[in-house]
Scaffold this motif. Structure first.
Motif, short mmCIF file in Angstrom:
data_model
loop_
_atom_site.label_atom_id
_atom_site.label_comp_id
_atom_site.label_asym_id
_atom_site.label_seq_id
_atom_site.Cartn_x
_atom_site.Cartn_y
_atom_site.Cartn_z
N ILE A 199 12.87 -3.91 -10.11
CA ILE A 199 14.18 -3.36 -9.27
C ILE A 199 13.50 -2.84 -7.88
N THR A 200 12.29 -1.66 -8.25
CA THR A 200 12.11 -0.92 -6.86
C THR A 200 11.39 -1.99 -6.31
N TYR A 201 10.41 -2.76 -6.59
CA TYR A 201 9.83 -3.71 -6.10
C TYR A 201 11.24 -5.05 -4.50
N PHE A 202 12.39 -5.06 -5.52
CA PHE A 202 12.83 -6.03 -4.60
C PHE A 202 13.75 -5.19 -3.82
N PHE A 203 13.69 -3.67 -3.97
CA PHE A 203 14.04 -3.13 -2.79
C PHE A 203 13.70 -2.79 -2.26
N GLY A 204 12.14 -2.41 -2.07
CA GLY A 204 10.87 -2.42 -1.02
C GLY A 204 10.77 -3.76 -0.04
N LEU A 205 11.22 -5.32 -0.85
CA LEU A 205 11.12 -6.29 -0.77
C LEU A 205 12.15 -6.38 0.74
N LYS A 206 13.31 -6.07 -0.10
CA LYS A 206 14.66 -5.89 1.10
C LYS A 206 13.89 -5.68 2.48
N GLU A 207 12.83 -4.99 2.45
CA GLU A 207 13.00 -4.17 4.21
C GLU A 207 11.87 -4.10 4.65
N SER A 208 10.91 -4.83 3.63
CA SER A 208 9.71 -5.34 4.10
C SER A 208 9.49 -7.05 3.79
N THR A 209 8.00 -7.11 4.44
CA THR A 209 7.67 -8.52 4.33
C THR A 209 7.58 -9.57 3.33
#
Length: 331
Positions: free
Chosen positions: A103-113
């Motif tokens: 979940i943390t990874y997906f939230f980060g991926l949403k904002e990052s590349t």
């Protein structure tokens, strides 16, 4: 004459096993590298994707799909009642740690590349080493300090520092996303160490299946408590299937078999090419730009991992978890 002939046949079989092992671990790395590029479009609005899936919803579906994938492989295994309360509690913690990581990874991926994510997910290795140093009281030898520093530079300082510098030392959404992806590595490291602890109590299939269902259930609870919209369209299902079955399930399965065929050191080193595949897929599928900083980060991490190959590959707990249970993991 018979003995040399038998030895020759054994060498041929050994060579074939090595070749299969190399193919499987490279395939596992490539499949895992797909996750970043396949997941990101699902998390944001676009002309094609009119509904952006919540990171929590996407994690819940992927874990449930992964648990269902491993369910048919659960033949001739012990029932849940024989696992014991303590191990069930540990499995619950593993599931929560995995859910928190994804979940943390997906939230980060949403904002990052996807390119950044491909590099930053190596933070799992960094945090695993830090856990071994802080909890298990292991020490880095002097010769291990330079490669460990290279890994830190490649995973953390270069990608995050480059984006900070590029954005005038301001924590933008991109930098915030990078930090969340790094945080997910800490949860993954906790997950790995918990898996090591319970690995001598049950086989790899049981751990993967039950932990996936717990993680999916935990994510569903978050959806219910925080009233997160459960919006998924039929067009999302192929991508979700690729992530859950191929990027997670089959990739892990290939990794486990490769450990048995070619050993921990070769497997870990070759699997680290996940970053390379992730960057390549991000450039091809999402057409994201790949800078010299990204390339230099991958080179630093690769050299650092190669220099620390003996430490990473000779970890008895890792070998016991994967190689000791690989026989039970095979269908």
């Amino acid at each position: 004459m018979e003995l040399p002939r038998i030895t020759f046949i054994q060498k041929i079989k050994q060579f074939s096993s090595y070749r299969i092992g190399y193919v499987l671990v490279i395939a596992a790395a490539a499949l895992a590298g797909l996750i970043h590029s396949i997941s990101k479009p699902l998390l944001e609005y676009s002309n094609i994707n009119t509904v952006a899936i919540s990171p929590v919803t996407l994690a819940a579906v992927i874990f449930i799909v992964n648990g269902l994938f491993f369910t048919p492989l659960q033949k001739n295994t012990d029932s849940i009642s024989k696992i014991g309360r303590k191990n069930l509690l540990l499995l619950a913690l593993i599931g929560i740690a995995e859910a928190s990581a994804v979940i943390t990874y997906f939230f980060g991926l949403k904002e990052s590349t996807a390119v950044n994510a491909s590099i930053l997910t190596n933070g799992e290795i960094l945090f695993s080493i830090l856990v071994a140093i802080t909890i298990f009281r292991e020490r880095l030898q002097k010769k291990e300090l330079p490669p460990f520093t290279m890994i830190i530079l490649g995973i953390v300082l270069l990608p995050v520092g480059f984006d900070l510098y590029h954005n005038g030392m301001i924590i933008t959404d991109l930098v915030y996303g990078n930090l969340l992806i790094l945080l997910s590595g800490a949860f993954y490291a906790l997950d790995i160490n918990l898996c090591k602890y319970v690995s001598n109590k049950m086989n790899a299939k049981t751990i993967t299946q039950l932990a996936s269902f717990v993680a999916g259930g935990f994510a569903l609870c978050l959806i219910f408590v925080f009233q997160i919209p459960f919006e998924i369209s039929i067009s999302h299902l192929p991508s979700i299937a690729i992530i859950g079955i191929f990027g997670t399930g089959i990739s892990t399965f290939f990794f486990i078999i490769a450990l048995r065929l070619i050993g921990a050191v070769r497997t870990i080193l070759l699997y680290s090419t996940t970053s390379v595949f992730g960057v390549i897929f991000a450039g091809i599928i999402l057409q994201e730009s790949i800078t010299l900083a990204h390339v230099f980060s991958i080179i630093l991490v690769s050299i650092g991992l190669y220099a620390l190959r003996n430490r990473l590959g000779s970890d008895e707990k890792i070998i016991h978890y994967f190689k000791g249970n690989v026989k039970d993991a095979l269908p």
